[in-house]
Design an enzyme around this catalytic site. Structure first.
Site, PDB file in Angstrom:
ATOM      1  N   LYS A  52       0.840  -1.210   0.000  1.00 28.26           N
ATOM      2  CA  LYS A  52       0.000   0.000   0.000  1.00 28.26           C
ATOM      3  C   LYS A  52       0.870   1.254   0.000  1.00 28.26           C
ATOM      4  CE  LYS A  52      -3.894  -2.345   2.129  1.00 28.26           C
ATOM      5  NZ  LYS A  52      -4.745  -2.616   3.282  1.00 28.26           N
ATOM      6  N   GLN A  96      -4.720  -1.287   9.408  1.00 24.52           N
ATOM      7  CA  GLN A  96      -4.682  -2.631   8.824  1.00 24.52           C
ATOM      8  C   GLN A  96      -5.315  -3.645   9.787  1.00 24.52           C
ATOM      9  OE1 GLN A  96      -3.789  -3.242   5.710  1.00 24.52           O
ATOM     10  NE2 GLN A  96      -4.113  -5.435   5.865  1.00 24.52           N
ATOM     11  N   ASP A 119     -11.133   3.134   3.700  1.00 25.91           N
ATOM     12  CA  ASP A 119     -11.501   1.725   3.551  1.00 25.91           C
ATOM     13  C   ASP A 119     -13.005   1.576   3.310  1.00 25.91           C
ATOM     14  OD1 ASP A 119      -9.580  -0.344   3.602  1.00 25.91           O
ATOM     15  OD2 ASP A 119      -9.149   0.030   5.723  1.00 25.91           O
TER      16      ASP A 119
HETATM   17  N1  GUN Z   1      -7.132  -6.592   6.067  1.00 26.25           N
HETATM   18  C1  GUN Z   1      -7.469  -7.373   5.004  1.00 26.25           C
HETATM   19  N2  GUN Z   1      -8.071  -6.630   4.043  1.00 26.25           N
HETATM   20  C2  GUN Z   1      -8.088  -5.354   4.504  1.00 26.25           C
HETATM   21  C3  GUN Z   1      -8.568  -4.136   3.955  1.00 26.25           C
HETATM   22  O1  GUN Z   1      -9.114  -4.054   2.854  1.00 26.25           O
HETATM   23  N3  GUN Z   1      -8.400  -3.031   4.740  1.00 26.25           N
HETATM   24  C4  GUN Z   1      -7.813  -3.092   5.973  1.00 26.25           C
HETATM   25  N4  GUN Z   1      -7.721  -1.962   6.666  1.00 26.25           N
HETATM   26  N5  GUN Z   1      -7.375  -4.214   6.510  1.00 26.25           N
HETATM   27  C5  GUN Z   1      -7.508  -5.332   5.767  1.00 26.25           C
END
Ligand code: GUN
Length: 280
Positions: A52, A96, A119
């Protein structure tokens, strides 16, 4: 034989377009910033977070990375989030998941205001999606809609089946498809006659986290099959929730794993961060 929906190619194209938009935005209004918060040492999460941050650099979005130790207290995580909420350098905040078990995930996520919730997880953004209003849409289902659009697949009037009912993928995916005028069925582990329901789908989106779960007999000839899975097969090789080799003979369009939905998810996070900055 089906047409491959190339997520890697589409993600690269969208990132190229986004890079130009970000550059224009920056020239007029200054930097765009995304804060990424990782708590603990989960190896998969560390890879996701690294990707990311790298993706931000690629399109010119500034990233602020915070890696807190696994034993961080609720208060420590909350005060970091409060700081990021208050910062005018931060347009989007991503925590996350999963968080270490001792932390109250819901309470932490609740601190993120809807405008910085890139998100698309918070109740207000999900509620706006349910009501088909302006919102921030969860990255993976948003990416799937972009893929359908790119390949000229209009869900209008079609029978769409979503296999999986998670808050992150299945539920927002179903809402997006309803908003696009599809007739939507959401299936899960308790669904009776799962095979028959899936076999009725014109568009089948699979997000259940079980390797090669969807076999050719569960797929209608000519269906569009979208595989959100990221699993390991019996030999430890990366695969999806769909038995790709057999299903591709029956589907009209299909996404591969890897190179399908995966690259789109991070791209839509960047896109959401740009949208959050534009609505500042
Ligand atoms: N963990 C697995 N997928 C995601 C996601 O799309 N966003 C976040 N913040 N954590 C995750």
């Amino acid at each position: 034989m089906s047409i491959l929906i190339d997520g890697k190619m589409l993600a690269a194209k969208l990132r190229g377009e986004l890079k130009e938009k970000v550059a224009l935005f920056k020239a007029e209004k200054g930097e765009i910033g995304l804060a990424v918060v990782l708590v603990g040492e989960d190896p998969a999460s560390q890879v996701y977070v690294r990707n990311k941050i790298k993706a931000c650099e690629d399109v010119g979005i500034r990233s602020f990375s915070y890696h807190l130790p696994a034993e961080s207290t609720q208060k420590e995580v909350e005060s970091l989030i409060a700081e990021l909420v208050a910062s005018d350098k931060v347009d989007g905040i991503l925590v996350q998941l999963p968080l270490p078990k001792h932390l109250d995930e819901r309470k932490i996520l609740k601190l993120i205001p809807p405008a910085k919730d890139v998100d698309g997880f918070c109740a207000e953004n999900v509620g706006n999606l349910a009501m088909n209003r302006e919102t921030i849409v969860a990255c993976t289902p948003f990416g799937v809609m972009k893929m359908l659009e790119e390949y000229g697949i209009d869900p209008k009037g079609k029978s769409a089946v979503v296999l999986g009912r998670s808050n992150i993928v299945g539920k927002p995916m179903a809402m997006l498809l309803v908003n696009a005028d599809a007739t939507v069925t959401v299936c899960h582990s308790k669904t009776e006659n799962l095979k028959e329901v899936c076999a009725g789908a014109d568009i089948l989106v699979v997000a259940i986290g079980r390797p090669k779960f969807v076999t050719a007999d569960m797929v209608k000839k000519g269906a569009v099959v979208i595989d959100v899975g990221m699993d390991r097969d019996e030999n430890g090789k990366l695969c999806g929730d769909v038995d790709f080799e057999n299903v591709k003979e029956k589907a009209s369009f299909i996404t591969p794993v890897p190179g399908g939905v995966g690259p789109m998810t991070i791209t839509m996070l960047l896109y959401n961060t740009y949208i959050a900055a534009s609505r500042r």
